[in-house]
Design an enzyme around this catalytic site. Structure first.
Site, short mmCIF file in Angstrom:
data_model
loop_
_atom_site.label_atom_id
_atom_site.label_comp_id
_atom_site.label_asym_id
_atom_site.label_seq_id
_atom_site.Cartn_x
_atom_site.Cartn_y
_atom_site.Cartn_z
N SER A 124 0.84 -1.21 0.00
CA SER A 124 0.00 0.00 0.00
C SER A 124 0.87 1.26 0.00
CB SER A 124 -0.96 0.02 1.20
OG SER A 124 -0.25 -0.12 2.42
N ASN A 164 -2.91 -2.01 13.01
CA ASN A 164 -4.34 -1.77 12.83
C ASN A 164 -4.79 -0.45 13.45
OD1 ASN A 164 -4.18 -4.23 11.65
ND2 ASN A 164 -5.22 -5.36 13.30
N THR A 182 -39.12 25.75 -12.64
CA THR A 182 -39.37 24.40 -12.11
C THR A 182 -39.60 23.54 -13.36
OG1 THR A 182 -41.76 24.65 -11.94
CG2 THR A 182 -40.48 25.32 -10.01
N HIS A 183 -39.18 22.31 -13.31
CA HIS A 183 -39.26 21.41 -14.48
C HIS A 183 -38.55 22.02 -15.69
CE1 HIS A 183 -42.60 19.38 -12.28
NE2 HIS A 183 -42.92 20.62 -11.97
N SER A 189 -12.23 24.67 -30.02
CA SER A 189 -12.33 23.41 -30.75
C SER A 189 -11.16 23.31 -31.72
CB SER A 189 -13.66 23.38 -31.51
OG SER A 189 -13.59 22.44 -32.57
N LYS A 192 -15.89 27.96 -32.12
CA LYS A 192 -16.34 27.45 -30.83
C LYS A 192 -15.62 28.05 -29.63
CE LYS A 192 -18.91 24.69 -29.99
NZ LYS A 192 -18.74 23.24 -29.93
N ASN A 219 -15.95 26.85 -25.58
CA ASN A 219 -16.67 25.87 -24.77
C ASN A 219 -16.43 26.03 -23.26
OD1 ASN A 219 -17.56 24.59 -27.15
ND2 ASN A 219 -15.65 23.42 -27.28
N GLU A 258 -18.16 21.64 -17.44
CA GLU A 258 -18.49 20.25 -17.80
C GLU A 258 -17.66 19.27 -16.99
OE1 GLU A 258 -19.06 19.93 -22.31
OE2 GLU A 258 -18.12 21.87 -22.01
N TYR A 293 -10.15 -6.33 12.31
CA TYR A 293 -9.44 -5.85 11.12
C TYR A 293 -9.46 -6.91 10.02
CZ TYR A 293 -5.91 -4.16 7.92
OH TYR A 293 -5.27 -3.73 6.79
N GLN A 298 -7.45 -1.95 3.78
CA GLN A 298 -6.36 -1.21 3.13
C GLN A 298 -6.88 -0.43 1.91
OE1 GLN A 298 -2.36 -3.00 2.78
NE2 GLN A 298 -2.64 -2.92 0.57
N LYS A 319 -8.14 3.82 1.39
CA LYS A 319 -7.40 5.08 1.28
C LYS A 319 -7.51 5.72 -0.09
CE LYS A 319 -4.53 3.15 4.73
NZ LYS A 319 -5.36 1.92 4.60
N1 ARG Z 1 -0.94 -1.73 4.94
C1 ARG Z 1 -2.05 -2.16 5.71
C2 ARG Z 1 -3.20 -1.14 5.67
O1 ARG Z 1 -3.01 -0.06 5.24
C3 ARG Z 1 -1.68 -2.42 7.10
C4 ARG Z 1 -2.24 -3.65 7.56
C5 ARG Z 1 -1.92 -3.90 8.94
N2 ARG Z 1 -2.53 -5.04 9.51
C6 ARG Z 1 -2.37 -6.31 9.20
N3 ARG Z 1 -2.89 -7.15 10.01
N4 ARG Z 1 -1.76 -6.73 8.15
O2 ARG Z 1 -4.31 -1.43 6.07
#
Ligand code: ARG
Length: 460
Positions: free
Chosen positions: A24, A111, A156-157, A278, A284, A286, A291, A318, A323, A326
């Site tokens: 990660s 965790n 409206t509409h 364009s 054009k 735009n 958009e 967990y 993971q 993010k």
């Molecule tokens: N890289 C992992 C994350 O972002 C960490 C995991 C930690 N825990 C585990 N039991 N492997 O979630």
């Protein structure tokens, strides 16, 4: 095998293909500062409860600050063998301090460490979004002031309905963004509770002081159940929901302005610098920014959907699925932050084409409802008044008249005895606007009050 914190239990090193798949670090490197901050607070607490000597704590703090400086000057090397940002920083600490570095992970699991880092990151990010919302609200207030004299057809509409002041229109979006701000603040309350100390899932037998860490990191409290903490991503989903609502508000506004910018509407002038052309059609110009703001809402909805599906059906506590929280969080934040900034740029640069709007304001019988209310005020039941004015609109259409005001006094009086010459005081768009009076309406005095209120709130 060396270098993995779990190498004691394992007889073989990790297959590089597995490292590649499970890493990660490619995205959670964005938590670098937050991880360092969390670790410093954790080390101070370990010292506070006697699990680290003062000297050890100082060494750790110093080394963590150095590591942060290495990262800032681009000297910090990342690689998938160390999986995530947390293991990178800890491994570097151990390289620097040896056994002292090996103590930092006391009474902590990745965790609760990950959850803490993400919360610190999200807390800051929500603060930046709030600033972006305020920036756009200010641009909208300025837009309301610049276009004070303009009356718009309200829809409206997508059918012409009643007249509204342009200022009222701008203030409508300020209200939407204010609800977004309030959602952010509310989300922050539940977010700002410390996870660290849950350890892996059950807590720890070591004598830690979680309140100490909460104070160090500016959390308002300490989360109460370690199993819940290890699995909780409500705050990620909720943050992205708030971001999604912002994206939806921006998308609705952008759609409206794309329409207003058409030849058909002709309501809006955008400066050349904010438009694109364009490659084939020479004439054009735009409104691509609008958009794209509309289009990018799709990404944010996608991010929210990803998160909702991700957490669905996950058992305690967990699971590695988490993971995956993010990237959608980061993406939703980046997208909405950029869109808010661009929306402010467009609002600041755009001008309502007052002449073009005024030219066609007599289309669509925008005063019809006000004329109906004129009758209601004279004792006519609403249902009957509605019918009378509806018939007059029909009469205008049959005679090719554009406005109720084009009817002769005799036609009006014939439609209802209460429609004497006095009705002329509410006929026509300008009169209709002046007739409004309710709180929250487009009544000029009400709109002035609201505008004043927002100026005070946003520029004091
Ligand atoms: N890289 C992992 C994350 O972002 C960490 C995991 C930690 N825990 C585990 N039991 N492997 O979630």
């Amino acid at each position: 095998m060396a270098g993995k914190p779990w190498s004691g239990r394992f007889g073989a090193g990790t297959d590089p293909r597995i490292e590649e798949f499970t890493e990660s670090i490619s995205f959670d490197r964005r938590l670098f500062k937050q991880d360092i901050r969390g670790s410093i607070a954790h080390a101070r607490m370990l010292h506070h409860v006697g699990l680290l000597a003062a000297e050890e704590c100082q060494q750790i703090e110093r080394a963590l600050s150095e590591i942060e400086a290495e990262r800032e000057s681009g000297r910090f090397a990342f690689g998938v063998e160390r999986e995530d940002v947390h293991m990178h920083i800890e491994a570097r600490l151990i390289e620097k301090l040896g056994d002292v570095g090996r103590k930092l992970h006391t009474a902590r699991s990745r965790n609760d460490q990950v959850a803490t880092g993400v919360k610190l990151w999200a807390r800051e990010a929500l603060g930046q979004i709030d600033a972006g919302l305020i920036g756009l609200q200010r641009a909208l207030v300025a837009g309301a002031e610049r276009h004070r004299a303009v009356i718009l057809p309200g829809y409206t509409h997508m059918q012409r309905a009643q007249p509204v002041l342009a200022a009222h229109y701008f203030l409508a979006y300020i209200e939407k963004l204010e609800r977004d701000r309030s959602r952010l603040a509310d989300c922050r309350k539940r977010l700002n509770v410390l996870p660290l100390g849950a350890a892996a899932l059950a807590g720890t037998s070591l004598p830690i002081d979680r309140d100490f860490v909460a104070r160090e990191l500016g959390f308002d409290g300490v989360a109460a159940n370690s199993l819940d903490i290890a699995s909780d991503r409500d705050f990620v989903v909720e943050s992205v929901f708030v971001l999604t609502m912002i994206a939806e508000h921006l998308a609705g506004w952008a759609e409206e302005w794309v329409l207003w910018n058409t030849q058909e509407f002709g309501f809006l002038a955008l400066p050349d610098a904010l438009c694109t052309g364009s490659s084939i059609m020479p004439q054009k110009k735009n409104p691509d920014v609008l958009e794209l703001i509309r289009g990018r809402a799709a990404r944010v909805v996608g991010d929210l959907t990803t998160l909702l599906v991700l957490v669905k059906g996950l058992p305690l506590a967990y699971n590695r699925d988490l993971q995956e929280d993010k990237e959608p969080l980061f993406d939703a934040f980046d997208t909405v932050q950029a869109c808010l900034a661009m929306a402010a740029v467009v609002v600041e640069g755009a001008t309502l084409r007052a002449d073009r709007i005024a030219e066609r304001l007599d289309e669509g019988f925008l005063d019809a409802t006000t004329v109906m209310e004129f009758l209601i005020q004279r004792g006519v039941p609403q249902r009957s008044a509605h019918e009378v004015i509806g018939r007059l609109v029909g009469l205008c259409e049959r005679r090719g008249l554009q406005r109720l005001a084009d009817l002769a006094d005799a036609d009006l009086a014939a439609a209802h005895p209460q429609l004497g010459p006095e009705v002329r005081t509410v006929l026509g768009v300008e009169n209709a606007v002046k007739a409004f009076r309710s709180y929250g309406s487009t009544a000029p005095t009400e709109v002035e009050k609201q505008l004043e209120r927002w100026k005070q709130a946003l520029f004091q």
